[in-house]
Each structure stands twice: as structure tokens, then as C-alpha cells.
Design a protein around this motif. Structure first.
Motif, PDB file in Angstrom:
ATOM      1  N   LEU A   1       4.712 -36.745  27.930  1.00  0.00           N
ATOM      2  CA  LEU A   1       4.296 -35.365  27.668  1.00  0.00           C
ATOM      3  C   LEU A   1       3.761 -34.682  28.928  1.00  0.00           C
ATOM      4  CD1 LEU A   1       3.723 -33.002  25.744  1.00  0.00           C
ATOM      5  CD2 LEU A   1       1.563 -34.128  25.130  1.00  0.00           C
ATOM      6  N   ALA A   2       2.863 -35.345  29.635  1.00  0.00           N
ATOM      7  CA  ALA A   2       2.268 -34.731  30.829  1.00  0.00           C
ATOM      8  C   ALA A   2       3.326 -34.508  31.908  1.00  0.00           C
ATOM      9  CB  ALA A   2       1.137 -35.617  31.357  1.00  0.00           C
ATOM     10  N   ALA A   3       4.213 -35.495  32.102  1.00  0.00           N
ATOM     11  CA  ALA A   3       5.244 -35.376  33.136  1.00  0.00           C
ATOM     12  C   ALA A   3       6.246 -34.285  32.782  1.00  0.00           C
ATOM     13  CB  ALA A   3       5.943 -36.721  33.309  1.00  0.00           C
ATOM     14  N   ALA A   4       6.613 -34.211  31.502  1.00  0.00           N
ATOM     15  CA  ALA A   4       7.564 -33.179  31.077  1.00  0.00           C
ATOM     16  C   ALA A   4       6.986 -31.789  31.298  1.00  0.00           C
ATOM     17  CB  ALA A   4       7.924 -33.380  29.604  1.00  0.00           C
ATOM     18  N   ARG A   5       5.715 -31.624  30.988  1.00  0.00           N
ATOM     19  CA  ARG A   5       5.062 -30.326  31.205  1.00  0.00           C
ATOM     20  C   ARG A   5       5.034 -29.996  32.696  1.00  0.00           C
ATOM     21  NH1 ARG A   5       1.581 -27.904  27.651  1.00  0.00           N
ATOM     22  NH2 ARG A   5       0.200 -27.432  29.408  1.00  0.00           N
ATOM     23  N   ARG A   6       4.710 -30.989  33.507  1.00  0.00           N
ATOM     24  CA  ARG A   6       4.642 -30.768  34.959  1.00  0.00           C
ATOM     25  C   ARG A   6       6.019 -30.366  35.488  1.00  0.00           C
ATOM     26  NH1 ARG A   6       1.903 -34.961  35.878  1.00  0.00           N
ATOM     27  NH2 ARG A   6       3.611 -36.390  36.194  1.00  0.00           N
ATOM     28  N   ASP A   7       7.073 -31.060  35.039  1.00  0.00           N
ATOM     29  CA  ASP A   7       8.431 -30.753  35.500  1.00  0.00           C
ATOM     30  C   ASP A   7       8.844 -29.322  35.160  1.00  0.00           C
ATOM     31  OD1 ASP A   7       8.618 -33.278  36.470  1.00  0.00           O
ATOM     32  OD2 ASP A   7       9.991 -34.023  34.920  1.00  0.00           O
ATOM     33  N   LEU A   8       8.322 -28.824  34.030  1.00  0.00           N
ATOM     34  CA  LEU A   8       8.718 -27.496  33.572  1.00  0.00           C
ATOM     35  C   LEU A   8       7.722 -26.416  33.984  1.00  0.00           C
ATOM     36  CD1 LEU A   8      10.067 -28.477  30.037  1.00  0.00           C
ATOM     37  CD2 LEU A   8      11.395 -27.818  32.047  1.00  0.00           C
ATOM     38  N   GLY A   9       6.755 -26.796  34.831  1.00  0.00           N
ATOM     39  CA  GLY A   9       5.846 -25.803  35.386  1.00  0.00           C
ATOM     40  C   GLY A   9       4.677 -25.433  34.503  1.00  0.00           C
TER      41      GLY A   9
ATOM     42  N   PRO B   1       0.821 -26.093  32.992  1.00  0.00           N
ATOM     43  CA  PRO B   1      -0.394 -26.637  33.612  1.00  0.00           C
ATOM     44  C   PRO B   1      -0.720 -28.034  33.100  1.00  0.00           C
ATOM     45  CG  PRO B   1      -0.943 -24.956  31.990  1.00  0.00           C
ATOM     46  CD  PRO B   1       0.549 -24.911  32.157  1.00  0.00           C
ATOM     47  N   GLU B   2      -1.439 -28.790  33.926  1.00  0.00           N
ATOM     48  CA  GLU B   2      -1.850 -30.140  33.540  1.00  0.00           C
ATOM     49  C   GLU B   2      -3.145 -30.078  32.733  1.00  0.00           C
ATOM     50  OE1 GLU B   2      -1.720 -33.274  36.362  1.00  0.00           O
ATOM     51  OE2 GLU B   2      -0.209 -32.294  37.593  1.00  0.00           O
ATOM     52  N   TYR B   3      -3.190 -30.883  31.667  1.00  0.00           N
ATOM     53  CA  TYR B   3      -4.387 -30.993  30.839  1.00  0.00           C
ATOM     54  C   TYR B   3      -4.877 -32.437  30.861  1.00  0.00           C
ATOM     55  CZ  TYR B   3      -3.116 -26.460  28.723  1.00  0.00           C
ATOM     56  OH  TYR B   3      -2.820 -25.144  28.517  1.00  0.00           O
ATOM     57  N   PRO B   4      -6.156 -32.664  30.568  1.00  0.00           N
ATOM     58  CA  PRO B   4      -6.629 -34.047  30.422  1.00  0.00           C
ATOM     59  C   PRO B   4      -5.868 -34.751  29.293  1.00  0.00           C
ATOM     60  CG  PRO B   4      -8.471 -32.499  30.509  1.00  0.00           C
ATOM     61  CD  PRO B   4      -7.235 -31.678  30.380  1.00  0.00           C
TER      62      PRO B   4
ATOM     63  N   ASP C   1      -6.638 -37.023  24.461  1.00  0.00           N
ATOM     64  CA  ASP C   1      -7.431 -36.236  23.511  1.00  0.00           C
ATOM     65  C   ASP C   1      -6.449 -35.627  22.522  1.00  0.00           C
ATOM     66  OD1 ASP C   1     -10.116 -34.667  22.903  1.00  0.00           O
ATOM     67  OD2 ASP C   1      -8.463 -33.235  22.796  1.00  0.00           O
ATOM     68  N   ALA C   2      -6.653 -35.907  21.253  1.00  0.00           N
ATOM     69  CA  ALA C   2      -5.645 -35.548  20.244  1.00  0.00           C
ATOM     70  C   ALA C   2      -5.417 -34.040  20.178  1.00  0.00           C
ATOM     71  CB  ALA C   2      -6.075 -36.084  18.879  1.00  0.00           C
ATOM     72  N   LEU C   3      -6.494 -33.269  20.164  1.00  0.00           N
ATOM     73  CA  LEU C   3      -6.314 -31.823  20.028  1.00  0.00           C
ATOM     74  C   LEU C   3      -5.687 -31.227  21.292  1.00  0.00           C
ATOM     75  CD1 LEU C   3      -6.576 -29.281  18.399  1.00  0.00           C
ATOM     76  CD2 LEU C   3      -8.958 -29.077  19.158  1.00  0.00           C
ATOM     77  N   THR C   4      -6.130 -31.701  22.454  1.00  0.00           N
ATOM     78  CA  THR C   4      -5.542 -31.211  23.708  1.00  0.00           C
ATOM     79  C   THR C   4      -4.041 -31.513  23.735  1.00  0.00           C
ATOM     80  OG1 THR C   4      -7.613 -31.538  24.892  1.00  0.00           O
ATOM     81  CG2 THR C   4      -5.629 -31.355  26.220  1.00  0.00           C
ATOM     82  N   ASP C   5      -3.658 -32.710  23.314  1.00  0.00           N
ATOM     83  CA  ASP C   5      -2.237 -33.076  23.315  1.00  0.00           C
ATOM     84  C   ASP C   5      -1.454 -32.279  22.263  1.00  0.00           C
ATOM     85  OD1 ASP C   5      -2.563 -34.795  25.395  1.00  0.00           O
ATOM     86  OD2 ASP C   5      -2.504 -36.625  24.201  1.00  0.00           O
TER      87      ASP C   5
ATOM     88  N   ALA D   1      -0.902 -29.063  23.939  1.00  0.00           N
ATOM     89  CA  ALA D   1       0.077 -29.268  25.008  1.00  0.00           C
ATOM     90  C   ALA D   1       1.494 -29.359  24.430  1.00  0.00           C
ATOM     91  CB  ALA D   1      -0.262 -30.533  25.793  1.00  0.00           C
ATOM     92  N   THR D   2       1.627 -30.014  23.300  1.00  0.00           N
ATOM     93  CA  THR D   2       2.938 -30.126  22.642  1.00  0.00           C
ATOM     94  C   THR D   2       3.403 -28.762  22.142  1.00  0.00           C
ATOM     95  OG1 THR D   2       2.515 -32.412  21.981  1.00  0.00           O
ATOM     96  CG2 THR D   2       4.182 -31.205  20.724  1.00  0.00           C
ATOM     97  N   ALA D   3       2.496 -27.985  21.585  1.00  0.00           N
ATOM     98  CA  ALA D   3       2.849 -26.652  21.080  1.00  0.00           C
ATOM     99  C   ALA D   3       3.337 -25.761  22.217  1.00  0.00           C
ATOM    100  CB  ALA D   3       1.640 -26.027  20.382  1.00  0.00           C
ATOM    101  N   GLU D   4       2.656 -25.810  23.357  1.00  0.00           N
ATOM    102  CA  GLU D   4       3.080 -25.005  24.508  1.00  0.00           C
ATOM    103  C   GLU D   4       4.450 -25.454  25.019  1.00  0.00           C
ATOM    104  OE1 GLU D   4      -1.315 -23.906  26.403  1.00  0.00           O
ATOM    105  OE2 GLU D   4      -0.064 -25.466  27.317  1.00  0.00           O
TER     106      GLU D   4
END
Length: 203
Positions: free
Chosen positions: A159-167, A169-172, A175-179, A182-185
């Protein structure tokens, strides 16, 4: 909706659908042994993430599960966080209300849906069988589209790498709610990149 209608009838616009993005933090990857430690959920209504309607909770492990101190450490938890948390049955009650009103959105359905189904069985609840959209599968589709356009790029499914590849932002992490957010975005970005218009094109 009937099975025929689900697969062959008109499909609603994705923006007309309520999605519940969900993430679970677990004590491992074995559904029959490892507990769900935390749940995070956030809705997407009319194509917009509704941060004011989030749900999150730690989960007190049942006696059927073993709490691993290393897993607690990985999620920055201490035993007291879970000792005073709601039971799995009570947390599933909150999850169930949301799953029955919308489409379940997860990153790697093979993990989260398997844990949810096992939890429902342990809690003696009937599985609501929601429709599921998996952002990992949407990443595969985007990679296929890019290969056809000769834009060779090996997709990242973390999840974190996919978000980074697509530009994005990085999140901690861990953490279930943060993730869940992150998935919704990531989902909304993938919908745009894939040009998806209807729910069926996302399933």
C-alpha cells in the motif's frame, strides 16, 4: 439485487455507490490463530472521502486467539490498549452495519476478507457477503493498461509503495484508520487513471 441483475443488469455509476474503506491490523496472517487487533473504516460518499464519519476501534482478542507481544509492538500497541477495548462481537456489530449499507473497499481482499469471514464465524454472525472492491486488483489493471501503452512499469502492491509510486503522500503505517484512509485515496486516484465510470468496472 438478483445474481442476474448483479452481473447483467445496468450498473450504477461508481459515484452513486457508498464505499466503506476498511483496514484491519492483525496479530499475524493465520485467520484461525491470529487475532484482529484493530479496525479502521472510512466512507466514500458521492466520490468524496468523509473523514467526519470514520469508525475505528481496538479489539479485545477472544480466548480463541493468541496475542503475540511482537505483533503488539509492530502496531505500537501495549496490552492495556486491548484489555479495555470492545470485544470482537461488539466491534463486528459496528462493522456489520456499515458493510450492509455499502460496498467493501480493501487493499488485498485475500487477507482482510479472510480475517473478516473468520471473525464472523467466531462471533456466530452470518457473513453479509458485501460486494468487494480491491485496490490491489485495480493496480494490476492499471499495470495492464500501461503495458498496452508501452509504459512498462512493474506495479508495487504494498500500500505505501503503491501510493508513493503514484505520487500520493506518505502516511505512518500500522494504523488501521490511517490505512483505511490511505486505501480510499488510492482508490479514487485509480478510478480516475482507469477511467472507471460504473461499479461493475471496479469489481
Amino acid at each position: 439485487m438478483s445474481v442476474f441483475g448483479r452481473f447483467f443488469g445496468p450498473s450504477p455509476a461508481y459515484s452513486d455507490i457508498l464505499f466503506w474503506s476498511l483496514d484491519l491490523e492483525t496479530g499475524g496472517l493465520a485467520t484461525q490463530r491470529d487475532p484482529i487487533l484493530a479496525v479502521g473504516m472510512v466512507p466514500i460518499r458521492e466520490g468524496t472521502i468523509r473523514l467526519s464519519e470514520t469508525y475505528s476501534s481496538f479489539v479485545r482478542p477472544s480466548t480463541a486467539h493468541v496475542s503475540d507481544s511482537r505483533a503488539l509492538q509492530a502496531h505500537n500497541l501495549i496490552p492495556a490498549d486491548l484489555h479495555d477495548a470492545p470485544s470482537l462481537h461488539d466491534v463486528l456489530g459496528e462493522v456489520d452495519v456499515r458493510l450492509r449499507e455499502g460496498v467493501l473497499l480493501v487493499h488485498f481482499a485475500a487477507v482482510d476478507v479472510a480475517f473478516l469471514k473468520a471473525a464472523y464465524t467466531i462471533a456466530g454472525r452470518p457473513w453479509p457477503a458485501p460486494r468487494v472492491v480491491d485496490t490491489a486488483r485495480l493496480l494490476e489493471r492499471l499495470a495492464d493498461v500501461e503495458r498496452l501503452a508501452s509504459k512498462v512499469r512493474e506495479p508495487s502492491f504494498n500500500l505505501a509503495a503503491a501510493r508513493r509510486d503514484l505520487g500520493l503522500p506518505e502516511y505512518p503505517s500500522h494504523d488501521a484508520l490511517t490505512d483505511a484512509v490511505a486505501t480510499a485515496e488510492l482508490f479514487l486516484l485509480l478510478v480516475t487513471k482507469l477511467g472507471a465510470r460504473t461499479l461493475r468496472t471496479l469489481l
